[in-house]
Design a protein around this motif. Sequence first.
Motif, PDB file in Angstrom:
ATOM      1  N   TYR A  36      40.361  31.210  30.485  1.00 54.72           N
ATOM      2  CA  TYR A  36      39.108  31.613  31.115  1.00 54.72           C
ATOM      3  C   TYR A  36      39.412  32.032  32.548  1.00 54.72           C
ATOM      4  O   TYR A  36      40.498  31.798  33.081  1.00 54.72           O
ATOM      5  CB  TYR A  36      38.096  30.466  31.102  1.00 54.72           C
ATOM      6  N   GLY A  37      38.436  32.677  33.192  1.00 52.34           N
ATOM      7  CA  GLY A  37      38.529  32.909  34.620  1.00 52.34           C
ATOM      8  C   GLY A  37      38.774  34.335  35.059  1.00 52.34           C
ATOM      9  O   GLY A  37      39.381  34.561  36.109  1.00 52.34           O
ATOM     10  N   PHE A  38      38.293  35.328  34.285  1.00 55.55           N
ATOM     11  CA  PHE A  38      38.379  36.715  34.748  1.00 55.55           C
ATOM     12  C   PHE A  38      37.749  36.854  36.134  1.00 55.55           C
ATOM     13  O   PHE A  38      38.283  37.551  37.001  1.00 55.55           O
ATOM     14  CB  PHE A  38      37.669  37.637  33.751  1.00 55.55           C
ATOM     15  N   PHE A  39      36.634  36.171  36.336  1.00 54.55           N
ATOM     16  CA  PHE A  39      35.970  36.211  37.641  1.00 54.55           C
ATOM     17  C   PHE A  39      36.932  35.839  38.763  1.00 54.55           C
ATOM     18  O   PHE A  39      37.027  36.528  39.780  1.00 54.55           O
ATOM     19  CB  PHE A  39      34.758  35.262  37.648  1.00 54.55           C
ATOM     20  N   TRP A  40      37.681  34.731  38.582  1.00 51.90           N
ATOM     21  CA  TRP A  40      38.568  34.262  39.641  1.00 51.90           C
ATOM     22  C   TRP A  40      39.786  35.154  39.810  1.00 51.90           C
ATOM     23  O   TRP A  40      40.280  35.320  40.933  1.00 51.90           O
ATOM     24  CB  TRP A  40      38.990  32.825  39.373  1.00 51.90           C
ATOM     25  N   THR A  41      40.294  35.721  38.729  1.00 54.53           N
ATOM     26  CA  THR A  41      41.421  36.645  38.873  1.00 54.53           C
ATOM     27  C   THR A  41      41.032  37.826  39.743  1.00 54.53           C
ATOM     28  O   THR A  41      41.755  38.203  40.676  1.00 54.53           O
ATOM     29  CB  THR A  41      41.897  37.143  37.501  1.00 54.53           C
ATOM     30  N   MET A  42      39.874  38.407  39.451  1.00 56.95           N
ATOM     31  CA  MET A  42      39.411  39.535  40.252  1.00 56.95           C
ATOM     32  C   MET A  42      39.126  39.106  41.692  1.00 56.95           C
ATOM     33  O   MET A  42      39.435  39.837  42.646  1.00 56.95           O
ATOM     34  CB  MET A  42      38.161  40.147  39.618  1.00 56.95           C
ATOM     35  N   TRP A  43      38.542  37.936  41.859  1.00 58.00           N
ATOM     36  CA  TRP A  43      38.253  37.421  43.197  1.00 58.00           C
ATOM     37  C   TRP A  43      39.538  37.301  44.007  1.00 58.00           C
ATOM     38  O   TRP A  43      39.607  37.722  45.177  1.00 58.00           O
ATOM     39  CB  TRP A  43      37.565  36.066  43.083  1.00 58.00           C
ATOM     40  N   MET A  44      40.577  36.724  43.384  1.00 60.78           N
ATOM     41  CA  MET A  44      41.845  36.547  44.078  1.00 60.78           C
ATOM     42  C   MET A  44      42.472  37.890  44.452  1.00 60.78           C
ATOM     43  O   MET A  44      43.000  38.063  45.564  1.00 60.78           O
ATOM     44  CB  MET A  44      42.806  35.742  43.209  1.00 60.78           C
ATOM     45  N   LEU A  45      42.424  38.853  43.542  1.00 57.23           N
ATOM     46  CA  LEU A  45      43.000  40.167  43.831  1.00 57.23           C
ATOM     47  C   LEU A  45      42.277  40.839  45.001  1.00 57.23           C
ATOM     48  O   LEU A  45      42.905  41.471  45.861  1.00 57.23           O
ATOM     49  CB  LEU A  45      42.945  41.044  42.588  1.00 57.23           C
ATOM     50  N   MET A  46      40.954  40.701  45.022  1.00 55.62           N
ATOM     51  CA  MET A  46      40.192  41.259  46.138  1.00 55.62           C
ATOM     52  C   MET A  46      40.511  40.517  47.440  1.00 55.62           C
ATOM     53  O   MET A  46      40.650  41.138  48.506  1.00 55.62           O
ATOM     54  CB  MET A  46      38.692  41.179  45.840  1.00 55.62           C
TER      55      MET A  46
END
Length: 291
Positions: free
Chosen positions: A214-224
């Motif tokens: 889980y955690g697509f939201f956090w992956t994108m957050w971290m990349l940003m």
Amino acid sequence: MKILQKLFQRLNSSTAPEVADSEAQAATDYVDARDCGLVDAVQSGWFQNATDELFTGFAISAEDVVLDIGCGAGGATLFCANRGAHVVFTDVIADKIEALTDKLAQTPARAVEGMVSDSLPLPLADDYATRIIALEVLEHVEDPAQVLGELVRVARPGALFLLAVPDPVGEHIQKDCAAPHYFSHPNHIHIFEREAFAELVKGAGLVIERRASYGFFWTMWMLMYWTQQKHSGEHDSGETHDVVHPPYSALVEDWSSLWRRLIDMPEFSPVKQNLDSLMPKSQVIVARKPS
């Protein structure tokens, strides 16, 4: 960034949102990433109050003896303590153990044991615990197999394990933009490919009962977050466990707000599930020690 620890801390804070009914909360101009991430985590199977499951397939009862290594702020321990369990928690930072001990005094836990330890070895007898928790810990240690072997030693026959490490997809993408110290000691010194993680768990003598991510939201957050840091020249090289810290840019705040509005729509659920599978932040294994 120990995402799960941040969410556990939010779960037990006085300002945490009501996660059981996220649709009732209207979107606002500003959404705290931890609040958004908490709602996202509940939708992914974490913190299931109705079934007393810390994660789907990992239920806690008052009869359990729970060991939480690398407990950090202690959200997982608190979840278990609030179900009346005997809780044992470790961390390498003494202040965290002291602070968590104070919090646990206000819970219905039937016993509380906190200790400063790197888990090599654990100051516990063989066959001690019925539930073992290691969330975003193994990627930090020099010898994950040795640590996992020690966890198996202190687990009773039939004990359940809840193990989480960062997913390799998100980790490899971050390699191109993260600050260098994110992938050096004492932070992420291992990247676990999915099958290698499963083999590590099986090699310790455990039987895998469930795998999830889980955690697509956090992956994108971290990349940003990393991209904005690099763009603004704010990367630092300090050796610290807390490598991601506020203030956060408007860019990541906008992403949190957008994602929260999306996951508040029931129709978005299958999209979220597919995105979580495509580019998750974390991979999770629920396993059992043979009886």
